[in-house]
Design a protein around this motif. Structure first.
Motif, PDB file in Angstrom:
ATOM      1  N   PHE A 203       0.869  -1.166   0.000  1.00  0.00           N
ATOM      2  CA  PHE A 203       0.000   0.000   0.000  1.00  0.00           C
ATOM      3  C   PHE A 203       0.912   1.223   0.000  1.00  0.00           C
ATOM      4  CE2 PHE A 203      -2.744  -3.254   1.785  1.00  0.00           C
ATOM      5  CZ  PHE A 203      -3.964  -2.984   1.181  1.00  0.00           C
ATOM      6  N   PHE A 204       0.815   2.051  -1.036  1.00  0.00           N
ATOM      7  CA  PHE A 204       1.736   3.165  -1.217  1.00  0.00           C
ATOM      8  C   PHE A 204       0.995   4.403  -1.698  1.00  0.00           C
ATOM      9  CE2 PHE A 204       1.099   1.870  -5.495  1.00  0.00           C
ATOM     10  CZ  PHE A 204       1.417   2.958  -6.295  1.00  0.00           C
ATOM     11  N   ALA A 205       1.729   5.514  -1.777  1.00  0.00           N
ATOM     12  CA  ALA A 205       1.206   6.744  -2.365  1.00  0.00           C
ATOM     13  C   ALA A 205       2.320   7.356  -3.216  1.00  0.00           C
ATOM     14  CB  ALA A 205       0.775   7.719  -1.281  1.00  0.00           C
ATOM     15  N   GLU A 206       1.937   7.976  -4.321  1.00  0.00           N
ATOM     16  CA  GLU A 206       2.916   8.579  -5.236  1.00  0.00           C
ATOM     17  C   GLU A 206       3.764   9.645  -4.547  1.00  0.00           C
ATOM     18  OE1 GLU A 206       3.752   7.766  -8.356  1.00  0.00           O
ATOM     19  OE2 GLU A 206       2.273   6.160  -8.426  1.00  0.00           O
ATOM     20  N   TRP A 207       3.196  10.380  -3.612  1.00  0.00           N
ATOM     21  CA  TRP A 207       3.875  11.493  -2.949  1.00  0.00           C
ATOM     22  C   TRP A 207       4.786  11.054  -1.803  1.00  0.00           C
ATOM     23  CZ3 TRP A 207       2.357  10.883   1.965  1.00  0.00           C
ATOM     24  CH2 TRP A 207       1.106  10.323   2.196  1.00  0.00           C
ATOM     25  N   CYS A 208       4.806   9.778  -1.493  1.00  0.00           N
ATOM     26  CA  CYS A 208       5.496   9.237  -0.311  1.00  0.00           C
ATOM     27  C   CYS A 208       6.950   8.860  -0.622  1.00  0.00           C
ATOM     28  CB  CYS A 208       4.702   8.019   0.177  1.00  0.00           C
ATOM     29  SG  CYS A 208       5.541   7.004   1.385  1.00  0.00           S
ATOM     30  N   GLY A 209       7.888   9.556   0.023  1.00  0.00           N
ATOM     31  CA  GLY A 209       9.311   9.271  -0.177  1.00  0.00           C
ATOM     32  C   GLY A 209       9.713   7.855   0.201  1.00  0.00           C
ATOM     33  N   PRO A 210       9.364   7.378   1.408  1.00  0.00           N
ATOM     34  CA  PRO A 210       9.704   5.999   1.778  1.00  0.00           C
ATOM     35  C   PRO A 210       9.086   4.962   0.834  1.00  0.00           C
ATOM     36  CG  PRO A 210       9.154   7.254   3.734  1.00  0.00           C
ATOM     37  CD  PRO A 210       8.816   8.123   2.552  1.00  0.00           C
ATOM     38  N   CYS A 211       7.914   5.284   0.260  1.00  0.00           N
ATOM     39  CA  CYS A 211       7.284   4.371  -0.708  1.00  0.00           C
ATOM     40  C   CYS A 211       8.164   4.245  -1.954  1.00  0.00           C
ATOM     41  CB  CYS A 211       5.901   4.876  -1.113  1.00  0.00           C
ATOM     42  SG  CYS A 211       4.737   4.988   0.258  1.00  0.00           S
ATOM     43  N   LYS A 212       8.699   5.380  -2.400  1.00  0.00           N
ATOM     44  CA  LYS A 212       9.585   5.368  -3.573  1.00  0.00           C
ATOM     45  C   LYS A 212      10.852   4.577  -3.275  1.00  0.00           C
ATOM     46  CE  LYS A 212       7.750   9.607  -5.438  1.00  0.00           C
ATOM     47  NZ  LYS A 212       7.912  11.014  -5.699  1.00  0.00           N
ATOM     48  N   ALA A 213      11.333   4.661  -2.046  1.00  0.00           N
ATOM     49  CA  ALA A 213      12.521   3.903  -1.657  1.00  0.00           C
ATOM     50  C   ALA A 213      12.245   2.400  -1.650  1.00  0.00           C
ATOM     51  CB  ALA A 213      13.002   4.355  -0.277  1.00  0.00           C
ATOM     52  N   MET A 214      11.002   2.016  -1.410  1.00  0.00           N
ATOM     53  CA  MET A 214      10.635   0.597  -1.377  1.00  0.00           C
ATOM     54  C   MET A 214      10.529  -0.016  -2.775  1.00  0.00           C
ATOM     55  SD  MET A 214      10.504  -0.742   1.610  1.00  0.00           S
ATOM     56  CE  MET A 214       9.741  -2.294   1.154  1.00  0.00           C
TER      57      MET A 214
ATOM     58  N   PRO B  75       4.618   3.574   3.484  1.00  0.00           N
ATOM     59  CA  PRO B  75       4.131   2.307   2.948  1.00  0.00           C
ATOM     60  C   PRO B  75       3.685   1.349   4.051  1.00  0.00           C
ATOM     61  CG  PRO B  75       6.529   2.295   2.997  1.00  0.00           C
ATOM     62  CD  PRO B  75       6.089   3.664   3.453  1.00  0.00           C
ATOM     63  N   THR B  76       2.706   0.545   3.729  1.00  0.00           N
ATOM     64  CA  THR B  76       2.301  -0.575   4.570  1.00  0.00           C
ATOM     65  C   THR B  76       2.344  -1.816   3.697  1.00  0.00           C
ATOM     66  OG1 THR B  76       0.912   0.711   6.081  1.00  0.00           O
ATOM     67  CG2 THR B  76       0.404  -1.628   5.880  1.00  0.00           C
ATOM     68  N   LEU B  77       3.035  -2.825   4.180  1.00  0.00           N
ATOM     69  CA  LEU B  77       3.125  -4.108   3.477  1.00  0.00           C
ATOM     70  C   LEU B  77       2.283  -5.116   4.234  1.00  0.00           C
ATOM     71  CD1 LEU B  77       6.993  -4.174   2.932  1.00  0.00           C
ATOM     72  CD2 LEU B  77       5.260  -3.541   1.262  1.00  0.00           C
ATOM     73  N   ILE B  78       1.432  -5.828   3.512  1.00  0.00           N
ATOM     74  CA  ILE B  78       0.618  -6.889   4.124  1.00  0.00           C
ATOM     75  C   ILE B  78       0.780  -8.148   3.280  1.00  0.00           C
ATOM     76  CG2 ILE B  78      -1.665  -7.630   4.881  1.00  0.00           C
ATOM     77  CD1 ILE B  78      -2.488  -4.707   5.108  1.00  0.00           C
ATOM     78  N   LEU B  79       1.111  -9.241   3.941  1.00  0.00           N
ATOM     79  CA  LEU B  79       1.244 -10.527   3.271  1.00  0.00           C
ATOM     80  C   LEU B  79      -0.015 -11.341   3.542  1.00  0.00           C
ATOM     81  CD1 LEU B  79       3.161 -12.383   1.641  1.00  0.00           C
ATOM     82  CD2 LEU B  79       4.000 -13.250   3.825  1.00  0.00           C
ATOM     83  N   PHE B  80      -0.685 -11.730   2.466  1.00  0.00           N
ATOM     84  CA  PHE B  80      -1.916 -12.516   2.560  1.00  0.00           C
ATOM     85  C   PHE B  80      -1.656 -13.928   2.061  1.00  0.00           C
ATOM     86  CE2 PHE B  80      -3.329  -8.153   1.887  1.00  0.00           C
ATOM     87  CZ  PHE B  80      -4.353  -8.014   2.813  1.00  0.00           C
ATOM     88  N   HIS B  81      -2.322 -14.886   2.660  1.00  0.00           N
ATOM     89  CA  HIS B  81      -2.343 -16.243   2.133  1.00  0.00           C
ATOM     90  C   HIS B  81      -3.779 -16.733   2.201  1.00  0.00           C
ATOM     91  CE1 HIS B  81      -1.497 -20.647   1.941  1.00  0.00           C
ATOM     92  NE2 HIS B  81      -0.824 -20.181   0.905  1.00  0.00           N
ATOM     93  N   GLN B  82      -4.353 -16.970   1.049  1.00  0.00           N
ATOM     94  CA  GLN B  82      -5.742 -17.405   0.920  1.00  0.00           C
ATOM     95  C   GLN B  82      -6.683 -16.479   1.699  1.00  0.00           C
ATOM     96  OE1 GLN B  82      -5.603 -21.584   1.932  1.00  0.00           O
ATOM     97  NE2 GLN B  82      -4.638 -22.086  -0.021  1.00  0.00           N
ATOM     98  N   GLY B  83      -6.449 -15.181   1.565  1.00  0.00           N
ATOM     99  CA  GLY B  83      -7.327 -14.182   2.146  1.00  0.00           C
ATOM    100  C   GLY B  83      -7.042 -13.796   3.577  1.00  0.00           C
ATOM    101  N   LYS B  84      -6.142 -14.508   4.229  1.00  0.00           N
ATOM    102  CA  LYS B  84      -5.819 -14.204   5.618  1.00  0.00           C
ATOM    103  C   LYS B  84      -4.523 -13.397   5.699  1.00  0.00           C
ATOM    104  CE  LYS B  84      -8.012 -18.170   7.859  1.00  0.00           C
ATOM    105  NZ  LYS B  84      -8.873 -18.542   6.790  1.00  0.00           N
TER     106      LYS B  84
END
Length: 102
Positions: free
Chosen positions: A21-32, A70-79
């Motif tokens: 989950f990111f945003a165009e204006w987000c510096g740390p997101c661009k670094a990711m 940024p927020t990173l979320i790892l899903f497996h079969q919806g969980k």
């Protein structure tokens, strides 16, 4: 072939899905961005990586209570099996993924 919806992607059987989950204006997101490219190459065929712009997809961000990017979320079969807010180095993210993928 029809484009799969966000919920179809994260609920699909098979490999885990890492959502950035990111945003165009987000510096740390661009670094990711290069970190995620490296992770995609290292874990090809073991994890699917998708990016969700929170400004263009506020419903998805709200659904998963994303409060910062940024927020990173790892899903497996919806969980949700792992979640992290903030940027992180490729080595650390790779270690996390190794715990959850085969």
């Amino acid at each position: 072939m029809a484009k799969k919806s966000f919920n179809e992607l994260i609920n699909a059987p098979g490999m885990p899905v890492l959502v950035d989950f990111f945003a165009e204006w987000c510096g740390p997101c661009k670094a990711m961005a290069p970190v995620l490219q490296q992770i995609a190459a290292e874990h090809a065929g073991k994890v699917k990586i998708i990016k969700v712009d929170v400004d263009k997809n506020p419903a998805a961000a709200q659904q998963f209570r994303v409060q910062g990017v940024p927020t990173l979320i790892l899903f497996h079969q919806g969980k949700t099996i792992w979640r992290q807010s903030g940027a992180m180095p490729a080595q650390q993210l790779s270690q996390v993924l190794k715990q959850h993928i085969q």
